[in-house]
Design a protein around this motif. Structure first.
Motif, mmCIF file in Angstrom:
data_model
loop_
_atom_site.group_PDB
_atom_site.id
_atom_site.type_symbol
_atom_site.label_atom_id
_atom_site.label_comp_id
_atom_site.label_asym_id
_atom_site.label_seq_id
_atom_site.Cartn_x
_atom_site.Cartn_y
_atom_site.Cartn_z
ATOM 1 N N VAL A 1 0.885 -1.218 -0.075
ATOM 2 C CA VAL A 1 -0.016 0.158 -0.183
ATOM 3 C C VAL A 1 0.930 1.228 -0.098
ATOM 4 O O VAL A 1 1.942 1.150 0.414
ATOM 5 C CB VAL A 1 -0.970 -0.066 1.205
ATOM 6 C CG1 VAL A 1 -0.046 0.233 2.430
ATOM 7 C CG2 VAL A 1 -1.968 1.105 1.176
ATOM 8 N N THR A 2 0.442 2.445 -0.388
ATOM 9 C CA THR A 2 0.952 3.659 -0.768
ATOM 10 C C THR A 2 -0.062 4.544 -0.147
ATOM 11 O O THR A 2 -1.139 4.541 -0.780
ATOM 12 C CB THR A 2 1.491 4.044 -1.813
ATOM 13 O OG1 THR A 2 2.768 3.162 -2.269
ATOM 14 C CG2 THR A 2 2.210 5.518 -1.823
ATOM 15 N N MET A 3 0.435 5.400 0.981
ATOM 16 C CA MET A 3 -0.901 6.192 1.577
ATOM 17 C C MET A 3 -0.138 7.766 1.319
ATOM 18 O O MET A 3 0.990 7.716 1.853
ATOM 19 C CB MET A 3 -1.224 5.935 2.695
ATOM 20 C CG MET A 3 -1.987 4.608 2.830
ATOM 21 S SD MET A 3 -1.974 3.866 4.606
ATOM 22 C CE MET A 3 -3.709 4.389 5.039
ATOM 23 N N ALA A 4 -0.927 8.659 1.114
ATOM 24 C CA ALA A 4 -0.225 10.255 1.265
ATOM 25 C C ALA A 4 -1.230 11.068 2.009
ATOM 26 O O ALA A 4 -2.598 10.992 1.822
ATOM 27 C CB ALA A 4 0.023 10.652 -0.259
ATOM 28 N N GLN A 5 -0.489 12.080 2.560
ATOM 29 C CA GLN A 5 -1.342 13.016 3.225
ATOM 30 C C GLN A 5 -0.381 14.303 3.321
ATOM 31 O O GLN A 5 0.767 14.274 3.601
ATOM 32 C CB GLN A 5 -1.708 12.623 4.569
ATOM 33 C CG GLN A 5 -2.406 13.719 5.393
ATOM 34 C CD GLN A 5 -2.877 13.053 6.921
ATOM 35 O OE1 GLN A 5 -2.366 12.186 7.255
ATOM 36 N NE2 GLN A 5 -3.229 14.091 7.556
ATOM 37 N N VAL A 6 -0.983 15.467 3.200
ATOM 38 C CA VAL A 6 -0.050 16.962 3.424
ATOM 39 C C VAL A 6 -0.235 17.123 4.960
ATOM 40 O O VAL A 6 -1.330 17.131 5.470
ATOM 41 C CB VAL A 6 -0.943 18.120 2.518
ATOM 42 C CG1 VAL A 6 -0.127 19.250 2.648
ATOM 43 C CG2 VAL A 6 -0.808 17.729 1.024
ATOM 44 N N MET A 7 0.960 17.502 5.180
ATOM 45 C CA MET A 7 0.978 17.947 6.671
ATOM 46 C C MET A 7 0.521 19.346 7.047
ATOM 47 O O MET A 7 0.826 20.235 6.293
ATOM 48 C CB MET A 7 2.613 17.443 7.131
ATOM 49 C CG MET A 7 3.023 16.437 7.097
ATOM 50 S SD MET A 7 2.106 15.106 8.157
ATOM 51 C CE MET A 7 0.875 14.528 7.346
ATOM 52 N N GLN A 8 -0.465 19.235 8.037
ATOM 53 C CA GLN A 8 -1.109 20.466 8.587
ATOM 54 C C GLN A 8 -0.342 21.011 9.802
ATOM 55 O O GLN A 8 0.239 20.532 10.510
ATOM 56 C CB GLN A 8 -2.481 20.208 8.557
ATOM 57 C CG GLN A 8 -3.381 19.531 7.561
ATOM 58 C CD GLN A 8 -3.233 20.793 6.437
ATOM 59 O OE1 GLN A 8 -3.572 21.690 6.615
ATOM 60 N NE2 GLN A 8 -3.086 19.965 5.189
ATOM 61 N N PRO A 9 -0.698 22.522 10.185
ATOM 62 C CA PRO A 9 0.068 22.886 11.357
ATOM 63 C C PRO A 9 -0.493 22.279 12.674
ATOM 64 O O PRO A 9 0.306 22.125 13.612
ATOM 65 C CB PRO A 9 -0.721 24.460 11.262
ATOM 66 C CG PRO A 9 -0.999 24.741 9.950
ATOM 67 C CD PRO A 9 -1.345 23.468 9.170
ATOM 68 N N SER A 10 -1.748 21.579 12.538
ATOM 69 C CA SER A 10 -1.992 20.921 13.878
ATOM 70 C C SER A 10 -1.146 19.919 14.196
ATOM 71 O O SER A 10 -1.361 19.210 15.229
ATOM 72 C CB SER A 10 -3.604 20.493 13.890
ATOM 73 O OG SER A 10 -3.903 19.568 12.698
ATOM 74 N N GLN A 11 -0.526 19.382 13.250
ATOM 75 C CA GLN A 11 0.385 18.148 13.453
ATOM 76 C C GLN A 11 1.904 18.106 13.825
ATOM 77 O O GLN A 11 2.655 17.184 13.581
ATOM 78 C CB GLN A 11 0.040 17.321 11.946
ATOM 79 C CG GLN A 11 -1.193 16.939 11.585
ATOM 80 C CD GLN A 11 -1.234 16.544 10.303
ATOM 81 O OE1 GLN A 11 -0.833 16.995 9.210
ATOM 82 N NE2 GLN A 11 -2.218 15.449 9.778
ATOM 83 N N ALA A 12 2.131 19.540 13.925
ATOM 84 C CA ALA A 12 3.462 20.032 14.241
ATOM 85 C C ALA A 12 3.806 20.802 15.590
ATOM 86 O O ALA A 12 2.678 21.324 16.189
ATOM 87 C CB ALA A 12 3.952 20.738 12.909
ATOM 88 N N ASN A 13 4.911 21.143 15.859
ATOM 89 C CA ASN A 13 5.311 21.870 16.956
ATOM 90 C C ASN A 13 5.502 23.321 16.485
ATOM 91 O O ASN A 13 5.074 23.696 15.251
ATOM 92 C CB ASN A 13 6.641 21.493 17.430
ATOM 93 C CG ASN A 13 7.660 21.561 16.586
ATOM 94 O OD1 ASN A 13 7.822 22.317 15.574
ATOM 95 N ND2 ASN A 13 8.781 20.879 16.872
ATOM 96 N N VAL A 14 5.561 24.226 17.074
ATOM 97 C CA VAL A 14 5.765 25.725 16.850
ATOM 98 C C VAL A 14 6.520 26.099 15.818
ATOM 99 O O VAL A 14 6.624 27.060 15.120
ATOM 100 C CB VAL A 14 5.727 26.763 18.046
ATOM 101 C CG1 VAL A 14 4.674 26.412 18.937
ATOM 102 C CG2 VAL A 14 7.042 26.322 18.810
ATOM 103 N N ALA A 15 7.837 25.267 15.521
ATOM 104 C CA ALA A 15 8.750 25.453 14.700
ATOM 105 C C ALA A 15 8.537 24.850 13.201
ATOM 106 O O ALA A 15 9.288 25.185 12.226
ATOM 107 C CB ALA A 15 10.070 24.789 14.990
ATOM 108 N N GLY A 16 7.188 24.262 13.205
ATOM 109 C CA GLY A 16 6.822 23.600 11.758
ATOM 110 C C GLY A 16 7.217 22.369 11.764
ATOM 111 O O GLY A 16 7.083 21.630 10.623
#
Length: 170
Positions: free
Chosen positions: A26-41
């Motif tokens: 399987v190959t899955m893909a997703q664009v990373m959003q600010p809610s998935q990161a720390n304050v530094a991105g």
């Protein structure tokens, strides 16, 4: 093809034909959003690990065609950071199966969408266990490696499986 036997959730024994690596990959893909990161991105490692576990679960479920659970995650290597806005591509494939367990190799690539540049960010192995309708381990289909690379990965997976078995019998 070689066959194995297994109990279905209802109990009767059925024949399980062997399956190829490609049949469950399987190959899955997703664009990373600010809610998935720390304050530094930087995207949280735990979020990426959850994506990897999901991919491993899909691979194992496609192979065994039943409920599966994660028994172990090992050799998780954080190679490069992932940032907000990156497209995260998670690829999972079986490397080895035993009677009830499946080893899934998972690789994560981060793609910078504006430039198209890609970097391998994480790798890991997930050990998945197939479960019957009563939540007990059940037999899984054999794995049929078709290419030289798949046969090599199968051999490496078998070696890791045997090392794990020795580890738990000490």
């Amino acid at each position: 093809m070689t066959a194995a036997t297994s109990c279905t959730p209802d109990g009767p024994v059925v024949s399980l034909e062997g399956k190829t690596v490609a049949q469950s990959a399987v190959t899955m893909a997703q664009v990373m959003q600010p809610s998935q990161a720390n304050v530094a991105g930087n995207v949280h490692g735990g979020h990426i690990m959850m994506m990897m576990d999901n991919a491993a679960g899909v691979v194992a479920s496609r192979h065994a065609r039943c409920n599966v659970v994660t028994a172990r995650a090992e050799s998780i290597n954080f190679l490069q950071p992932i940032y907000v806005g990156n497209l995260v591509i998670v690829t999972g494939r079986l490397t080895f199966v035993s009677q009830h367990t499946m080893e899934v190799e998972v690789e994560v690539v981060a793609e910078d969408l504006p430039t198209g540049s890609q970097v391998q960010s994480l790798t890991a192995y997930f050990i998945m266990v197939a479960l019957d309708g009563q939540g007990r381990p059940k037999d899984v289909p054999l794995l049929i490696p078709q290419t030289e690379e798949e046969r090599h990965r199968f051999g490496q997976g078998k070696r890791r499986y045997e090392e794990r078995k020795r580890e738990f019998t000490r």
